[in-house]
Design a protein around this motif. Structure first.
Motif, PDB file in Angstrom:
ATOM      1  N   THR A 175       0.827  -1.209   0.000  1.00 57.80           N
ATOM      2  CA  THR A 175       0.000   0.000   0.000  1.00 57.80           C
ATOM      3  C   THR A 175       0.865   1.264   0.000  1.00 57.80           C
ATOM      4  O   THR A 175       1.965   1.276   0.558  1.00 57.80           O
ATOM      5  N   LYS A 213       0.481   5.796  -0.127  1.00 58.73           N
ATOM      6  CA  LYS A 213      -0.377   6.996  -0.113  1.00 58.73           C
ATOM      7  C   LYS A 213      -0.293   7.687  -1.472  1.00 58.73           C
ATOM      8  O   LYS A 213       0.792   7.927  -1.990  1.00 58.73           O
ATOM      9  N   GLU A 231      -2.539  10.771  -3.638  1.00 54.54           N
ATOM     10  CA  GLU A 231      -3.650  11.721  -3.668  1.00 54.54           C
ATOM     11  C   GLU A 231      -4.511  11.610  -2.398  1.00 54.54           C
ATOM     12  O   GLU A 231      -5.731  11.520  -2.465  1.00 54.54           O
ATOM     13  N   ASN A 232      -3.807  11.521  -1.257  1.00 53.00           N
ATOM     14  CA  ASN A 232      -4.474  11.472   0.038  1.00 53.00           C
ATOM     15  C   ASN A 232      -5.295  10.203   0.291  1.00 53.00           C
ATOM     16  O   ASN A 232      -6.147  10.175   1.166  1.00 53.00           O
ATOM     17  N   GLN A 233      -5.053   9.185  -0.528  1.00 56.82           N
ATOM     18  CA  GLN A 233      -5.738   7.902  -0.344  1.00 56.82           C
ATOM     19  C   GLN A 233      -4.706   6.798  -0.198  1.00 56.82           C
ATOM     20  O   GLN A 233      -3.599   6.907  -0.716  1.00 56.82           O
ATOM     21  N   ASN A 234      -5.104   5.717   0.482  1.00 59.95           N
ATOM     22  CA  ASN A 234      -4.246   4.542   0.539  1.00 59.95           C
ATOM     23  C   ASN A 234      -4.582   3.660  -0.653  1.00 59.95           C
ATOM     24  O   ASN A 234      -5.704   3.177  -0.766  1.00 59.95           O
ATOM     25  N   GLN A 235      -3.584   3.448  -1.522  1.00 55.26           N
ATOM     26  CA  GLN A 235      -3.848   2.678  -2.738  1.00 55.26           C
ATOM     27  C   GLN A 235      -2.978   1.438  -2.831  1.00 55.26           C
ATOM     28  O   GLN A 235      -1.837   1.421  -2.372  1.00 55.26           O
ATOM     29  N   GLN A 248      -8.581   1.018  -3.528  1.00 56.85           N
ATOM     30  CA  GLN A 248      -8.357   1.608  -2.213  1.00 56.85           C
ATOM     31  C   GLN A 248      -7.992   0.498  -1.241  1.00 56.85           C
ATOM     32  O   GLN A 248      -8.671  -0.539  -1.194  1.00 56.85           O
ATOM     33  N   GLU A 258      -8.227  -0.023   1.991  1.00 55.42           N
ATOM     34  CA  GLU A 258      -9.235  -0.454   2.964  1.00 55.42           C
ATOM     35  C   GLU A 258     -10.258  -1.377   2.307  1.00 55.42           C
ATOM     36  O   GLU A 258     -10.617  -2.416   2.863  1.00 55.42           O
TER      37      GLU A 258
END
Lengths: 254, 193
Positions: free
Chosen positions: A131, A133, A135-139, A152, A154
């Protein structure tokens, strides 16, 4: 009381351990069998082997060393890397591995998780997730972290749990190799989302990092490679430190 | 000679490997005639209870196991199948141990996986020379209820029976073949009965 597990990870290429391992008195420091045995004696609770071979002969070599490791190792071990189908899984398990770990193939073909769980049991399926980070997301990233999937993290964790994964090995690419500690935020989030065991990976640099991840998150195990290989953290000392700080940890009492 | 019952219930590579490490002559079989010749029998098992009992029936081993007089060790699912019945697939077991097998409540992570301590009764030969409360390796979602033949207990979500003994019949919930030196010692204890 169930103990937190400490898991050294070994990268294997062409049947040899890569990264210069600095154990003393080893005849052959690249031999997976000898290293696995040494880690067991030092108190490792489990081992993970990641095969990073990319050649045609990869699988035959892999089966050979898995068999040899299984003959001497008295603790559970997981084998991952390059697993493409159910027959690869079967060959590795029957060679003596306790679990298999899949990563890219699970993203490309999520049904394989369900198929393995059905045929061999959920406890044999570890889904490794890288995983990062973005663009402010966990990818989720695959192919050794090179390719973004747009998934994502999660959501993907929840999905692999629903498909029958027995365990998640979560590596934070932002933390991996940095030795600044585990990725507490995402690990906390994921362990609150799923009800299967999560192994923390990426970022271990000192004993306090292990304490922090066990105190602040619900992970059941922590994995590291270089800090164990280069003896920056001897496993015995790590376990003593965690024990002193009230983390439930296994000691061989005999 | 030690026999491992091979009834298609999971992977027996690890148990075979550790017996070889102990320099023992091992046969892996589901044939009654061969099992009769063995000095001791190990009954491993991973997988689904219903499927496993069906296999025992197919190989006509149920009554044979129930009437054994030689040392017999059930491991993990092997232990659970020695009991009266299990909630897994609502399956009738071998009824050697009068106890029920239930699913662990989902108050915590399931399966119970990893190293956990085993508190044994002092007079049991299976745990001879093993330090009290040593950790063994577990992987299971069902547990054996405490019962009169329970010789060891462990705790995860609730207290459960982690080892049994009734006459020549022994059973353990953990995997001694994956439990490092203490597991090896426990197997040696069984093998020297």
């Amino acid at each position: 009381m169930l103990k937190k597990r400490i898991i050294p990870c070994l990268d294997i290429r062409d049947g040899r351990v890569v990264k210069g391992v600095k154990f003393e008195n080893l005849r052959d420091s690249g031999d997976p069998v000898e290293l696995a045995y040494r880690y067991m004696q030092e108190g490792a609770d489990e081992l993970v082997f990641l095969d990073i071979t990319a050649t045609q002969d990869a699988r035959r070599t892999l089966i050979e060393w898995v068999k040899k490791v299984a003959e001497v190792l008295l603790i559970p071990f997981t084998v991952g890397g390059g697993i493409r189908n159910l027959s690869d899984v079967e060959a590795i398990l029957y060679a003596g591995a306790d679990k298999i770990s899949i990563n890219s193939i699970a993203v490309k073909n999520p049904q394989i998780i369900e198929e393995i769980a059905k045929q061999f049991g959920s406890q044999f399926v570890v889904v490794a997730i890288d995983t990062k980070k973005k663009e402010n997301q966990n990818q989720v990233f695959i192919s050794g972290g090179k390719i973004g999937t747009g998934l994502q993290t999660e959501n993907w964790c929840k999905q692999v749990e629903n498909l029958g994964a027995g365990e998640i090995l979560l590596t934070s690419m932002d933390h991996d190799g940095e030795k600044n500690g585990f990725a507490i935020d995402i690990l906390k989030k994921i362990t609150n989302t799923v009800k299967i065991p999560v192994i923390a990976s990426g970022g271990a640099g000192n004993v306090e990092h292990f304490l922090e991840v066990f105190q602040k998150t619900q992970v059941t195990a922590a994995l590291a490679a270089s800090v164990f290989h280069y003896k920056i953290i001897p496993i015995v000392e790590l376990k003593q430190f965690l024990h002193k700080n009230s983390i439930p940890i296994r000691y061989e009492k005999n | 000679m030690i026999a491992i019952i091979d009834y298609g219930a999971g992977n027996i590579t690890s148990i075979k490997n550790i017996l070889k490490l102990l320099n023992l002559e091992v046969i892996i079989t589901n044939q009654k005639e061969l099992l009769k010749q063995a000095d001791k029998i190990i009954f491993p098992g991973v997988g689904h209870a219903k499927y496993a009992m069906q296999k025992l029936q197919d190989y006509d081993l149920i009554e044979f196991i129930q009437n054994l007089e030689k040392p017999f060790l059930g491991i993990c699912l092997g232990l659970q199948l020695m009991c009266t019945n299990t909630e897994e697939g609502n399956t009738k077991g071998l009824s050697i141990i009068p106890a029920k097998v239930k699913k662990l409540p989902s108050d915590d992570i399931i399966p119970h996986m990893g190293w956990n301590n085993v508190h044994y009764q002092d007079d049991t030969c299976l745990f001879k020379d093993i330090m009290q409360d040593s950790d063994f390796y577990f992987v299971h979602s069902y547990y054996v209820e405490p019962n009169e033949y329970c010789i060891a207990k462990s705790e995860y979500i609730l207290e459960f029976c982690s080892a049994v003994q009734k006459d020549n019949f022994y059973g353990v919930q953990f995997h001694p073949e994956k439990s490092g030196n203490v597991g090896k010692k426990l197997l040696e204890n069984f093998l020297s009965l």
